[in-house]
Design an enzyme around this catalytic site. Sequence first.
Site, PDB file in Angstrom:
ATOM      1  N   THR A  34      -0.245 -18.333  -1.301  1.00  0.00           N
ATOM      2  CA  THR A  34       0.701 -19.423  -1.249  1.00  0.00           C
ATOM      3  C   THR A  34       0.153 -20.816  -1.798  1.00  0.00           C
ATOM      4  O   THR A  34      -1.255 -20.803  -1.733  1.00  0.00           O
ATOM      5  CB  THR A  34       0.726 -19.751   0.409  1.00  0.00           C
ATOM      6  OG1 THR A  34       1.619 -18.387   1.009  1.00  0.00           O
ATOM      7  CG2 THR A  34       1.838 -20.864   0.572  1.00  0.00           C
ATOM      8  N   ARG A  88      12.760 -11.213   6.145  1.00  0.00           N
ATOM      9  CA  ARG A  88      11.753 -12.200   6.797  1.00  0.00           C
ATOM     10  C   ARG A  88      11.444 -13.535   6.048  1.00  0.00           C
ATOM     11  O   ARG A  88      11.178 -13.489   4.728  1.00  0.00           O
ATOM     12  CB  ARG A  88      10.642 -11.010   6.799  1.00  0.00           C
ATOM     13  CG  ARG A  88       9.261 -11.878   7.652  1.00  0.00           C
ATOM     14  CD  ARG A  88       8.387 -12.430   6.551  1.00  0.00           C
ATOM     15  NE  ARG A  88       7.086 -12.798   7.003  1.00  0.00           N
ATOM     16  CZ  ARG A  88       5.957 -13.565   6.606  1.00  0.00           C
ATOM     17  NH1 ARG A  88       6.594 -14.023   5.263  1.00  0.00           N
ATOM     18  NH2 ARG A  88       5.005 -14.021   7.214  1.00  0.00           N
TER      19      ARG A  88
HETATM   20  N1  ASP Z   1       2.343 -18.010   4.953  1.00  0.00           N
HETATM   21  C1  ASP Z   1       2.848 -17.413   4.168  1.00  0.00           C
HETATM   22  C2  ASP Z   1       3.782 -16.357   4.647  1.00  0.00           C
HETATM   23  O1  ASP Z   1       3.329 -15.905   5.977  1.00  0.00           O
HETATM   24  C3  ASP Z   1       1.952 -16.435   3.247  1.00  0.00           C
HETATM   25  C4  ASP Z   1       0.806 -16.863   2.668  1.00  0.00           C
HETATM   26  O2  ASP Z   1       0.384 -18.146   3.069  1.00  0.00           O
HETATM   27  O3  ASP Z   1       0.020 -16.300   2.015  1.00  0.00           O
HETATM   28  O4  ASP Z   1       5.017 -16.067   4.262  1.00  0.00           O
END
Ligand code: ASP
Length: 333
Positions: A198, A226
């Site tokens: 992310t 989700r």
């Molecule tokens: N926080 C993000 C999610 O759960 C994933 C990530 O930060 O890599 O969708």
Amino acid sequence: MSPLSKIFRIFAAFLIFLILSSCTENNSQGNYGLVIHGGAGSIDKETMPEEMALKYKNKLAEAVNHGYKMLENGAAAVDVVVEVINILEDSPLFNAGRGAVFTSEGTNELDASIMNGADLNAGAVGGVRHIKNPISLAREVMVNSDHVFLTGAGAEKFASEQGFEFVDSSYFYTERSWNSYLKVKAEAENKTEKKYGTVGCCVLDKSGNLAAGTSTGGMTYKKFGRIGDSPVIGAGTYANNKTCAVSCTGHGEYYIRSVFAYDISAMMEYSGKSVNEAVDIEINRKLSSMGGSGGVIAIDSHGNIASDFNTPGMFRAYRRNGESAVVKLFSGE
Ligand code: ASP
């Protein structure tokens, strides 16, 4: 010394004092800077090939220096957040925009959010499939709609009404994300891979305004529509001029349940914690004791920068006024 020259000297000393104190005040009010992340997870010095590490470092440096130049030229925090995240979204290296991971159905569903600390306005999109730069759409929701959070087809309808650029789903195909999808698919019992990517950006601009943004493809092999923490204001993203700007990355379910980003701001606002103390408590006490993993970046209203993670690494970079850029990938750096 004549009484007149004595008065003159006292007056001159007073003037110098006034000028000096106003300079100090302007300096502290004029602080600016930004901190960015490109995800936390199994980022290991031992296993990551050097040329790959260099690619990440270069892209993080490009993004943070671009944001810094904007800030130097007086840009607003929100605009910096969007342009910096656009750079990371356009790179296939990160799990956001172009490099978004695949869902269990082999599609891409992207999430993003942005918050303006000056007026606590916010915008977010979840589960969009054809938007090249979801953070730009999140800003559009914030600025040009009566809502905060739009999802799926509705969000894309709004995007088309606002004249947004749509891309074919093949735009999000990268060999890396597809291989990661195949790997997780094969491990039927372990449906979510603990590898994140992310992107996020927290900014303090010259006028003292804070803003934060986060953009993601979510977690590999996610199911049933989700949506994680990244587009949830208070969980993955938060900004308030009174306290700080925060962007998170990690296993989203834990960040939603702990109201992670807002909790950092609340500790500062209601218990007088510093941004470093609040980040430390949130990652090392709260998240870890819940069994969650990930990281966070934050900048406070004075320009203090904090970042922490309980994973082996987190792609991150920051730059403050008058300083050069700092880029880090692994833990212990
Ligand atoms: N926080 C993000 C999610 O759960 C994933 C990530 O930060 O890599 O969708």
